[in-house]
Design a protein around this motif. Structure first.
Motif, PDB file in Angstrom:
ATOM      1  N   ALA A   8      15.523  36.667  15.132  1.00  0.00           N
ATOM      2  CA  ALA A   8      16.673  36.165  14.374  1.00  0.00           C
ATOM      3  C   ALA A   8      17.939  36.907  14.779  1.00  0.00           C
ATOM      4  N   THR A   9      17.826  38.227  14.998  1.00  0.00           N
ATOM      5  CA  THR A   9      19.013  39.002  15.371  1.00  0.00           C
ATOM      6  C   THR A   9      19.572  38.508  16.711  1.00  0.00           C
ATOM      7  N   GLN A  10      18.672  38.333  17.685  1.00  0.00           N
ATOM      8  CA  GLN A  10      19.148  37.868  18.999  1.00  0.00           C
ATOM      9  C   GLN A  10      19.808  36.505  18.893  1.00  0.00           C
ATOM     10  N   LEU A  11      19.154  35.622  18.092  1.00  0.00           N
ATOM     11  CA  LEU A  11      19.683  34.274  17.930  1.00  0.00           C
ATOM     12  C   LEU A  11      21.063  34.322  17.284  1.00  0.00           C
ATOM     13  N   LEU A  12      21.167  35.106  16.212  1.00  0.00           N
ATOM     14  CA  LEU A  12      22.430  35.180  15.469  1.00  0.00           C
ATOM     15  C   LEU A  12      23.508  35.847  16.316  1.00  0.00           C
ATOM     16  N   GLU A  13      23.119  36.927  17.022  1.00  0.00           N
ATOM     17  CA  GLU A  13      24.109  37.622  17.856  1.00  0.00           C
ATOM     18  C   GLU A  13      24.559  36.730  19.008  1.00  0.00           C
TER      19      GLU A  13
ATOM     20  N   ASP B 273      19.528  27.311  -0.466  1.00  0.00           N
ATOM     21  CA  ASP B 273      18.803  26.447   0.469  1.00  0.00           C
ATOM     22  C   ASP B 273      17.664  27.246   1.091  1.00  0.00           C
ATOM     23  N   TYR B 274      16.914  26.606   1.978  1.00  0.00           N
ATOM     24  CA  TYR B 274      15.871  27.354   2.683  1.00  0.00           C
ATOM     25  C   TYR B 274      15.705  26.828   4.102  1.00  0.00           C
ATOM     26  N   VAL B 275      15.189  27.690   4.968  1.00  0.00           N
ATOM     27  CA  VAL B 275      14.883  27.303   6.338  1.00  0.00           C
ATOM     28  C   VAL B 275      13.412  27.642   6.551  1.00  0.00           C
ATOM     29  N   THR B 276      12.643  26.681   7.085  1.00  0.00           N
ATOM     30  CA  THR B 276      11.226  26.997   7.322  1.00  0.00           C
ATOM     31  C   THR B 276      11.058  27.621   8.693  1.00  0.00           C
ATOM     32  N   LYS B 277      10.271  28.703   8.702  1.00  0.00           N
ATOM     33  CA  LYS B 277       9.958  29.374   9.961  1.00  0.00           C
ATOM     34  C   LYS B 277       8.739  28.688  10.561  1.00  0.00           C
ATOM     35  N   PRO B 278       8.549  28.588  11.844  1.00  0.00           N
ATOM     36  CA  PRO B 278       9.483  29.022  12.872  1.00  0.00           C
ATOM     37  C   PRO B 278      10.701  28.102  12.900  1.00  0.00           C
ATOM     38  N   PHE B 279      11.913  28.649  12.848  1.00  0.00           N
ATOM     39  CA  PHE B 279      13.057  27.734  12.785  1.00  0.00           C
ATOM     40  C   PHE B 279      13.509  27.233  14.136  1.00  0.00           C
ATOM     41  N   ASN B 280      13.821  25.953  14.089  1.00  0.00           N
ATOM     42  CA  ASN B 280      14.396  25.304  15.252  1.00  0.00           C
ATOM     43  C   ASN B 280      15.854  25.777  15.329  1.00  0.00           C
ATOM     44  N   PRO B 281      16.274  26.398  16.483  1.00  0.00           N
ATOM     45  CA  PRO B 281      17.615  26.983  16.555  1.00  0.00           C
ATOM     46  C   PRO B 281      18.736  26.009  16.173  1.00  0.00           C
TER      47      PRO B 281
ATOM     48  N   ASP C 162      18.643  23.328  14.121  1.00  0.00           N
ATOM     49  CA  ASP C 162      18.668  23.088  12.666  1.00  0.00           C
ATOM     50  C   ASP C 162      19.197  24.327  11.944  1.00  0.00           C
ATOM     51  N   PHE C 163      18.778  25.492  12.443  1.00  0.00           N
ATOM     52  CA  PHE C 163      19.181  26.756  11.844  1.00  0.00           C
ATOM     53  C   PHE C 163      20.702  26.881  11.915  1.00  0.00           C
ATOM     54  N   TYR C 164      21.236  26.552  13.092  1.00  0.00           N
ATOM     55  CA  TYR C 164      22.686  26.635  13.320  1.00  0.00           C
ATOM     56  C   TYR C 164      23.424  25.713  12.346  1.00  0.00           C
ATOM     57  N   ILE C 165      22.892  24.485  12.214  1.00  0.00           N
ATOM     58  CA  ILE C 165      23.545  23.507  11.330  1.00  0.00           C
ATOM     59  C   ILE C 165      23.557  24.015   9.889  1.00  0.00           C
ATOM     60  N   LYS C 166      22.464  24.602   9.462  1.00  0.00           N
ATOM     61  CA  LYS C 166      22.382  25.135   8.084  1.00  0.00           C
ATOM     62  C   LYS C 166      23.414  26.247   7.897  1.00  0.00           C
ATOM     63  N   LEU C 167      23.470  27.168   8.883  1.00  0.00           N
ATOM     64  CA  LEU C 167      24.420  28.286   8.783  1.00  0.00           C
ATOM     65  C   LEU C 167      25.842  27.762   8.687  1.00  0.00           C
ATOM     66  N   LYS C 168      26.129  26.788   9.544  1.00  0.00           N
ATOM     67  CA  LYS C 168      27.470  26.221   9.600  1.00  0.00           C
ATOM     68  C   LYS C 168      27.831  25.616   8.244  1.00  0.00           C
ATOM     69  N   ARG C 169      26.850  24.933   7.635  1.00  0.00           N
ATOM     70  CA  ARG C 169      27.103  24.277   6.353  1.00  0.00           C
ATOM     71  C   ARG C 169      27.572  25.276   5.294  1.00  0.00           C
ATOM     72  N   TYR C 170      26.968  26.473   5.319  1.00  0.00           N
ATOM     73  CA  TYR C 170      27.300  27.445   4.265  1.00  0.00           C
ATOM     74  C   TYR C 170      28.401  28.421   4.668  1.00  0.00           C
ATOM     75  N   LEU C 171      28.715  28.490   5.973  1.00  0.00           N
ATOM     76  CA  LEU C 171      29.741  29.448   6.401  1.00  0.00           C
ATOM     77  C   LEU C 171      31.091  28.774   6.623  1.00  0.00           C
ATOM     78  N   ALA C 172      31.077  27.457   6.728  1.00  0.00           N
ATOM     79  CA  ALA C 172      32.323  26.732   7.029  1.00  0.00           C
ATOM     80  C   ALA C 172      33.302  26.821   5.854  1.00  0.00           C
TER      81      ALA C 172
END
Ligand code: ADP
Length: 499
Positions: free
Chosen positions: A398-403, A479-487, A489-499
């Motif tokens: 997750a750290t690598q993905l987020l970074e 909200d929730y994200v199911t692991k293993p997360f598809n990058p 979908d994960f990005y879209i979820k983050l964007k939804r809450y960070l925008a």
């Protein structure tokens, strides 16, 4: 002159003197005697008649009694015969009595014995149900345990493929990616099948765009289709309503199973996914969905069995195409929940057509009203995220993905640390694992919500149970994200809450 009783007449002739008949008083006396004679005769007749009547009645009663006795004897015989015929499997004692009371005793004993047996059966049934629950729980826990490391495998594969691998590594990494993706499909299939078997799969009812769903599924299968030199296209009836109510995830699962099978079993051919309106009213639409391929086809005698779990049309199929034989079993069960069924027409060497109908409620609006139409170009640069996670693989992934998205990540290894960090530092968002040592994600969220109601918290969960959404919302997460997360979908979820 009076007509006298014949006996009196005879006696008068024998003993009577003519002169007596002139005497008034004597005549009155004789009349009275005559009356007595006649009365006596009447009485005798009456009593004789009465006797003959009771004689008839008596024989009638006698006859009835005899009949009844016969019937009773016959019934006892029958009863004995029946008891003898059931005796072998119930352990009734040997008996040969005509005494009904004795038979009743035997029957009473037998009834008690059966009641006991029934009790034992109920206990056995409860035990079996417990075992079945244990099986379901075991499978859920196992798949959860498998999904967690699989999350790391899929994630690492994804990162390695993205980070400019050496050309000689690319193929190996692709194999790693495909295999881990397949393993995830298998685990999800087992989980789903398990859930359906346990009657725990509930259909969600939300507006969705069937047109978009079908085109998305066709696009998702285009790469594989091209690799097998197939042409795949969607043919969508213009009359299909823009939005209908249904479970897009499950309908998508059905379509994806059928489309990916069509691609898998076709080489250098065509796959058509057609959506036709069968009938339309103001409120509902009956839609026929059909997946037509020009592939290998299925033998007539195998058509029934391919819908059974873990069954494939031939054993060479696993070797050649892989798969578990669960896809169609799940498809059939999901459609059954929609009161529909899957149908198939197929000919060996010519191809197959899998089709079904769905009756769905129509709603106003169009696909753009749904918040699924998101793009991937939002800048997450320098956003500050708290990652609450205890599994090392997941932290690294997750750290690598987020970074990789230029997000600044801070890690808390359990819920208690997360609560402390939230007190001291402002974060834009929290990613919260649910099962952790020291303090789990639900408790941590409840504690955080005591002093912070603004920062969005998204649960990270490997559990795919249907009530997870309800539970995370109740605890105060968004909200929730199911692991293993598809990058993506994960990005879209983050964007939804960070925008
Ligand atoms: P899997 O694809 O994992 O084997 P499925 O339940 O989806 O499991 O399918 C069961 C079997 O049905 C397949 O193994 C194959 O033999 C047969 N089958 C399904 N779809 C097709 C198709 N489009 N063409 C030919 N055979 C098919």
């Amino acid at each position: 002159m009076m007509v006298y009783h014949k006996l009196l007449k005879r006696q008068l002739q024998k003993y009577g003197d003519e002169s007596l008949l002139e005497n008034e008083a004597f005549l009155r006396f004789i009349d009275a005697v005559n009356d007595s004679y006649l009365a006596f005769d009447r009485d005798r007749e009456l009593s004789e008649h009465a006797f003959s009547i009771s004689q008839e009645e008596f024989s009638e009663i006698n006859h009835r009694l005899k009949n009844e006795v016969n019937i009773r004897e016959y019934s006892i015989e029958k009863l004995k015969e029946t008891l003898k015929s059931v005796k072998t499997d119930t352990g009734l004692p040997d008996f040969n009595s005509d005494n009904l009371l004795e038979i009743v005793d035997i029957l009473n004993a037998e009834i008690s014995r059966r009641r006991e047996a029934e009790k034992l059966l109920i206990v056995a049934k409860e035990e079996a149900e417990k075992a079945s629950h244990a099986k379901t729980d075991f499978l859920s826990i196992m798949s959860h345990e498998i999904r967690t490391p699989l999350n790391a495998v899929i994630g690492m594969g994804h990162l390695l493929l993205k980070n400019d691998p050496r050309p000689d590594q690319v193929n190996n990494l692709k194999v790693l990616k495909t295999s881990s993706d397949n393993l995830l499909v298998l685990i999800n299939d087992i989980l789903d099948f398990n859930k359906i078997e346990a009657g725990k799969l509930d259909l969600e009812n939300a507006p969705f765009s069937l047109k978009k769903l079908v085109t998305d599924i066709v696009s998702a299968n285009t790469n594989n289709s091209n690799e097998r030199e197939n042409t795949i296209k969607a043919i969508i009836d213009q009359k299909v309503p823009e939005l209908m109510i249904g479970d897009a995830l499950r309908i998508g699962q059905v379509l994806n199973n059928l489309v990916s099978n069509a691609v898998k079993f076709t080489h250098k051919g065509n796959i058509d996914v057609s959506v036709q309106v069968k009938s339309l009213s103001a409120k509902t639409a009956v839609i026929e969905l059909a997946i037509h391929d020009s592939g290998v086809g299925i033998a007539q005698d195998k058509i029934e069995t391919i819908f059974m779990p873990f069954t494939q049309a031939s054993t060479s199929i696993t070797r050649q195409y892989g798969g578990t034989g669960l896809g169609l079993a799940i498809t059939k069960k999901i459609l059954n929940l929609y009161k529909s069924d899957i149908e198939v027409e197929s000919e060996i060497g010519k191809g197959s057509k899998f089709f079904f109908t769905l009756e769905l409620e129509i709603v106003e609006g169009n696909a753009a009203d749904l918040n699924g139409d998101e793009t991937l170009d939002f800048d997450l640069n320098k956003k500050h995220i708290l990652l609450v996670e205890d599994t090392l693989f997941n932290i690294v992934y997750a750290t690598q993905l987020l970074e990789g998205w230029n997000i600044v990540v801070d890690v808390a290894e359990n819920g208690a640390i997360a609560v402390e960090k939230m007190r001291n530092e402002p974060y834009d968002l929290v990613l919260m694992d649910l099962q952790m040592p020291v303090m789990d994600g639900y408790t941590a969220t409840t504690k955080i919500r005591e002093f912070n109601n603004d920062t969005p918290i998204i649960a990270l969960t490997a559990s795919a149970t249907s009530n997870v959404r309800e539970q995370v919302l109740k605890a105060g997460m968004q909200d929730y994200v199911t692991k293993p997360f598809n990058p993506d979908d994960f990005y879209i979820k983050l964007k939804r809450y960070l925008a």
